[in-house]
Design a protein around this motif. Sequence first.
Motif, short mmCIF file in Angstrom:
data_model
loop_
_atom_site.label_atom_id
_atom_site.label_comp_id
_atom_site.label_asym_id
_atom_site.label_seq_id
_atom_site.Cartn_x
_atom_site.Cartn_y
_atom_site.Cartn_z
N ASN A 137 0.82 -1.21 0.00
CA ASN A 137 0.00 0.00 0.00
C ASN A 137 0.85 1.26 0.00
OD1 ASN A 137 -2.40 -1.38 -0.05
ND2 ASN A 137 -2.81 -1.19 2.14
N MET A 138 2.11 1.14 0.41
CA MET A 138 3.03 2.27 0.40
C MET A 138 4.01 2.18 -0.78
SD MET A 138 3.91 3.03 4.43
CE MET A 138 4.26 1.35 4.99
N ASN A 139 3.66 1.34 -1.77
CA ASN A 139 4.52 1.12 -2.94
C ASN A 139 5.87 0.53 -2.53
OD1 ASN A 139 2.61 2.21 -4.81
ND2 ASN A 139 3.27 4.27 -4.23
N GLY A 140 5.84 -0.25 -1.46
CA GLY A 140 7.05 -0.91 -0.99
C GLY A 140 6.95 -2.41 -1.15
N SER A 141 7.84 -3.14 -0.51
CA SER A 141 7.84 -4.60 -0.64
C SER A 141 8.59 -5.21 0.54
CB SER A 141 8.51 -5.03 -1.95
OG SER A 141 9.88 -4.62 -1.97
N ALA A 153 12.23 -12.21 2.27
CA ALA A 153 12.90 -12.92 3.36
C ALA A 153 13.80 -13.98 2.75
CB ALA A 153 11.89 -13.54 4.31
N GLU A 154 14.93 -14.20 3.38
CA GLU A 154 15.85 -15.23 2.91
C GLU A 154 16.64 -15.77 4.09
OE1 GLU A 154 18.82 -13.69 0.31
OE2 GLU A 154 19.25 -11.94 1.55
N THR A 155 17.02 -17.03 3.99
CA THR A 155 17.90 -17.60 4.99
C THR A 155 19.28 -16.99 4.82
OG1 THR A 155 16.68 -19.68 5.07
CG2 THR A 155 18.95 -19.73 5.84
N PHE A 156 19.83 -16.49 5.92
CA PHE A 156 21.09 -15.76 5.84
C PHE A 156 21.92 -16.07 7.07
CE2 PHE A 156 23.75 -12.01 6.58
CZ PHE A 156 24.31 -11.82 5.32
N GLY A 157 23.09 -16.68 6.87
CA GLY A 157 23.94 -17.03 8.00
C GLY A 157 23.24 -18.00 8.93
N GLU A 158 23.08 -17.62 10.21
CA GLU A 158 22.46 -18.48 11.21
C GLU A 158 20.97 -18.20 11.38
OE1 GLU A 158 24.71 -17.73 14.72
OE2 GLU A 158 26.39 -19.00 14.11
N GLY A 159 20.40 -17.41 10.51
CA GLY A 159 18.99 -17.07 10.69
C GLY A 159 18.32 -16.61 9.42
N THR A 160 17.40 -15.66 9.58
CA THR A 160 16.62 -15.14 8.46
C THR A 160 16.84 -13.64 8.35
OG1 THR A 160 14.92 -16.82 8.88
CG2 THR A 160 14.29 -14.95 7.50
N ARG A 161 16.94 -13.17 7.11
CA ARG A 161 17.07 -11.73 6.86
C ARG A 161 15.81 -11.24 6.16
NH1 ARG A 161 22.10 -9.48 3.56
NH2 ARG A 161 21.20 -10.79 1.92
N TYR A 162 15.14 -10.27 6.77
CA TYR A 162 13.96 -9.64 6.18
C TYR A 162 14.39 -8.28 5.62
CZ TYR A 162 11.62 -13.05 9.22
OH TYR A 162 11.22 -14.21 9.84
N ARG A 163 13.96 -7.99 4.40
CA ARG A 163 14.30 -6.70 3.77
C ARG A 163 13.00 -5.95 3.51
NH1 ARG A 163 16.73 -6.04 -0.66
NH2 ARG A 163 18.52 -4.75 -0.05
N LEU A 164 12.83 -4.82 4.18
CA LEU A 164 11.63 -3.99 4.04
C LEU A 164 12.00 -2.78 3.20
CD1 LEU A 164 10.63 -3.96 7.82
CD2 LEU A 164 10.21 -5.75 6.14
N SER A 165 11.42 -2.71 2.02
CA SER A 165 11.72 -1.62 1.09
C SER A 165 10.56 -0.65 1.02
CB SER A 165 12.01 -2.19 -0.30
OG SER A 165 12.28 -1.16 -1.24
N ILE A 166 10.85 0.66 1.10
CA ILE A 166 9.80 1.68 1.08
C ILE A 166 10.36 2.92 0.36
CG2 ILE A 166 10.52 2.51 3.37
CD1 ILE A 166 7.63 3.28 3.88
N PRO A 167 9.53 3.60 -0.44
CA PRO A 167 10.00 4.80 -1.15
C PRO A 167 10.56 5.83 -0.18
CG PRO A 167 7.86 4.13 -2.00
CD PRO A 167 8.12 3.27 -0.79
N LYS A 168 11.59 6.54 -0.62
CA LYS A 168 12.23 7.55 0.24
C LYS A 168 11.95 8.94 -0.31
CE LYS A 168 16.82 7.71 -1.93
NZ LYS A 168 18.26 7.51 -1.72
N ILE A 169 12.16 9.92 0.54
CA ILE A 169 12.05 11.32 0.13
C ILE A 169 13.36 11.70 -0.54
CG2 ILE A 169 11.80 13.70 0.91
CD1 ILE A 169 9.25 12.13 1.08
#
Length: 271
Positions: free
Chosen positions: A246-250, A253-269
Amino acid sequence: MNKQENRDDAYQELTEKYEAMIQMLENRIQDEITKNRQKDQMLIQQAKLAAMGEIIASIGHQWRQPLNHLSLLIQDIRDAQRFEEMNDQYMDQFTNESMILIDFLAGTIQDFRKFYRPSKEKCAFSLAESIEAALSIFSFFLKKHEIRVYFEYREQQKAYGYSNEFSQVVLNLLTNIRDTFVKKEIKDRKLFITINETSDHLVAEIMDNAGGVEPEPLLKMFDASNCSWSEDSKLGLYITKVILENMNGSITAETFGEGTRYRLSIPKITS
């Protein structure tokens, strides 16, 4: 009327019919878009309500110590009167300490109300402050489950969207990560949060050391088909995706090292 005029009239009539059909379809599409947006807002609010019980427990914990301190200050007045210690200096100290505690209690409620108030319009907001708000609300559970957070704070970076809703996104992920730590009985629990940027987006990365996720569940983590209304954590992950889109973001998630990495992308000013 000749054949050419008949063909022109038929063509005109056919054109008008097609235009009317196209307009009708466009109206239906717009109606469905509006309904879906309303549904998304309802789901977002439902996800917030689903987390409310835990948040109230967190507020109760944050209030316990200030209330105890305030109670001791009030009880001390009687002793101060008995031993004739109630001078101007004593009263000034009592008043100052009491107001600090009361302001803290009032501020906690204000933060809670602000968090649960839906954002109406997109605006510029500090991504770091939005993340801090979620961490503050969730602080009780971070301490309770001994989760250490390492946050690279970068206040100057401004995103464009809904600040409260982005805090909800982070809170949803924190809840899911906490549950994973507990379920897998991870001993040394760590959480790393960083903020990076591309040419037109800010990217908040949240990484845990909870052992990662198998490939197939990872692909379905944010899908509506992966959740049911009785599973708050999975519903929260789906809502996370809805909010960011809804904010034109996304979100990925991916397995990374010893855990999970979540990447939250959102438009910037951009300047």
